[in-house]
Design a protein around this motif. Sequence first.
Motif, PDB file in Angstrom:
ATOM      1  N   ALA A   1      -6.343   5.497 -11.759  1.00 18.51           N
ATOM      2  CA  ALA A   1      -6.441   4.246 -12.508  1.00 18.51           C
ATOM      3  C   ALA A   1      -6.040   3.043 -11.666  1.00 18.51           C
ATOM      4  CB  ALA A   1      -5.572   4.317 -13.756  1.00 18.51           C
ATOM      5  N   ASP A   2      -5.528   3.293 -10.448  1.00 20.44           N
ATOM      6  CA  ASP A   2      -5.209   2.224  -9.509  1.00 20.44           C
ATOM      7  C   ASP A   2      -4.089   1.322 -10.026  1.00 20.44           C
ATOM      8  OD1 ASP A   2      -5.695   1.193  -6.984  1.00 20.44           O
ATOM      9  OD2 ASP A   2      -7.106  -0.315  -7.708  1.00 20.44           O
TER      10      ASP A   2
ATOM     11  N   ALA B   1      -0.266   3.815 -21.328  1.00 25.16           N
ATOM     12  CA  ALA B   1       0.541   2.915 -20.501  1.00 25.16           C
ATOM     13  C   ALA B   1      -0.297   1.807 -19.891  1.00 25.16           C
ATOM     14  CB  ALA B   1       1.240   3.720 -19.409  1.00 25.16           C
ATOM     15  N   ILE B   2      -1.485   2.151 -19.447  1.00 24.13           N
ATOM     16  CA  ILE B   2      -2.351   1.155 -18.812  1.00 24.13           C
ATOM     17  C   ILE B   2      -2.792   0.109 -19.834  1.00 24.13           C
ATOM     18  CG2 ILE B   2      -4.593   0.821 -17.698  1.00 24.13           C
ATOM     19  CD1 ILE B   2      -4.078   3.697 -16.489  1.00 24.13           C
ATOM     20  N   ALA B   3      -3.071   0.532 -21.054  1.00 20.15           N
ATOM     21  CA  ALA B   3      -3.413  -0.428 -22.106  1.00 20.15           C
ATOM     22  C   ALA B   3      -2.268  -1.417 -22.319  1.00 20.15           C
ATOM     23  CB  ALA B   3      -3.732   0.311 -23.403  1.00 20.15           C
TER      24      ALA B   3
ATOM     25  N   ASP C   1      10.696   8.187  -4.651  1.00 25.56           N
ATOM     26  CA  ASP C   1      10.620   9.207  -5.699  1.00 25.56           C
ATOM     27  C   ASP C   1       9.398   9.011  -6.571  1.00 25.56           C
ATOM     28  OD1 ASP C   1      11.127  11.273  -7.342  1.00 25.56           O
ATOM     29  OD2 ASP C   1      13.090  10.603  -8.018  1.00 25.56           O
ATOM     30  N   GLY C   2       8.219   9.116  -5.987  1.00 32.78           N
ATOM     31  CA  GLY C   2       7.007   9.192  -6.776  1.00 32.78           C
ATOM     32  C   GLY C   2       6.364   7.873  -7.101  1.00 32.78           C
ATOM     33  N   ALA C   3       6.584   6.812  -6.344  1.00 33.29           N
ATOM     34  CA  ALA C   3       5.934   5.554  -6.656  1.00 33.29           C
ATOM     35  C   ALA C   3       4.531   5.542  -6.095  1.00 33.29           C
ATOM     36  CB  ALA C   3       6.733   4.391  -6.088  1.00 33.29           C
ATOM     37  N   GLY C   4       3.612   4.945  -6.848  1.00 33.98           N
ATOM     38  CA  GLY C   4       2.260   4.798  -6.357  1.00 33.98           C
ATOM     39  C   GLY C   4       2.233   3.776  -5.237  1.00 33.98           C
ATOM     40  N   ASP C   5       1.402   3.998  -4.217  1.00 38.43           N
ATOM     41  CA  ASP C   5       1.380   3.101  -3.083  1.00 38.43           C
ATOM     42  C   ASP C   5       0.024   2.448  -2.906  1.00 38.43           C
ATOM     43  OD1 ASP C   5      -0.072   5.249  -2.287  1.00 38.43           O
ATOM     44  OD2 ASP C   5       1.195   5.792  -0.596  1.00 38.43           O
ATOM     45  N   GLY C   6      -0.786   2.469  -3.971  1.00 41.61           N
ATOM     46  CA  GLY C   6      -2.075   1.821  -3.870  1.00 41.61           C
ATOM     47  C   GLY C   6      -2.403   1.109  -5.140  1.00 41.61           C
ATOM     48  N   GLY C   7      -3.510   0.393  -5.135  1.00 42.07           N
ATOM     49  CA  GLY C   7      -3.989  -0.190  -6.365  1.00 42.07           C
ATOM     50  C   GLY C   7      -3.481  -1.588  -6.607  1.00 42.07           C
TER      51      GLY C   7
END
Length: 357
Positions: free
Chosen positions: A66-67, A289-291, A26-32
């Motif tokens: 943003a990886d 969020a990245i910060a 359900d929408g998880a990033g698969d890279g980075g």
Amino acid sequence: MKRTRNIMVAVAMAATLSLAACGSDDGAGDGGSSEGKIGVILPDTKSSVRWESADRPALEAAFEDADVEYTIQNAEGDAEKMATIADGMIADGVTVLAIVNLDSDSGAAIQEKAAAQGVKTIDYDRLTLGGSADYYVSFDNTVVGELQGEGLAQCLGDTPANVIYLNGSPTDNNATLFSAGAHSKLDPIAAYTQVGEQAVPDWDNEQAVTIFEQLYTQAGGDVQGVYAANDGLAGSVISILEKNGQAGQVPVTGQDATVEGLQNILAGTQCMTVYKSAKLEAGALADTAIALVKGEDAETTGTTEDATGDRDVPSVLLTPESITKDNVKSVVDDGGVKAEDVCTGDFAALCEAAGIS
């Protein structure tokens, strides 16, 4: 509430962190690579099409650019389901959790549990009153209401008018701010008389049809303008106006610049809408969020008062845009909607006249 009314927030941020991402159905990033994982819980698919058609893809693009590792899920309007999703995300190792609360009480409970596990939290789009979010990322929602009020006033002009207010969900703090902003612009105009006002539980468009028809009937059909808090509610209003032969004669406001809302504006049955760029808002959330994932303080534009929690929440507040028939094209040009989605069937000629191709 302190606000900065003009702000550009970058959508992408480079990351050089080092943990491989893992997938989700359900929408998880698969890279980075990342030292943490970001979880986002969207509220529903019923109140507005924006959450899945605009916010999800914009968030996915921002996080992938943003990886970073992420997962995005939708609570489908169920507070218990949102709590279960949050528990699962926390157990799965998210270090930052962003929610669009369904109500402040359930949102605050999620944030309290997250904080106890050392998870940073962000209120996305809606402020959780009495919550403990580390940051709040949204558009300036009082300004949204002010634009709606100004838009309705421009469509009505100076002639006497009876106005009905169809507000959003009473459990959504944004709906309160929208209404307050609209009233601040419309109430001082002596020519306008309020002849009905009611909130729509859960932003439910089907309930909105019934509620507005009752308000319209109580006013004896003597209605010259309608404040509708978003495009979905506007569509409900327009359906009753059509039933009574008044569609296009009674100005109706909206919000979210949805395909339906823009089509209604082009057709002349809706007066205006408010565009809140999902790309811009998602970019602001991604940056915040990245910060936090990196253990840094996020850049903000000010603070937002949470009177219930007796605190000021560090905030990123973006500037919304009023959309009328004259500038529908700007939403298409910005990527908010696709021309081929708006310009179908009978709307093709109207799009051509508006310069949309």
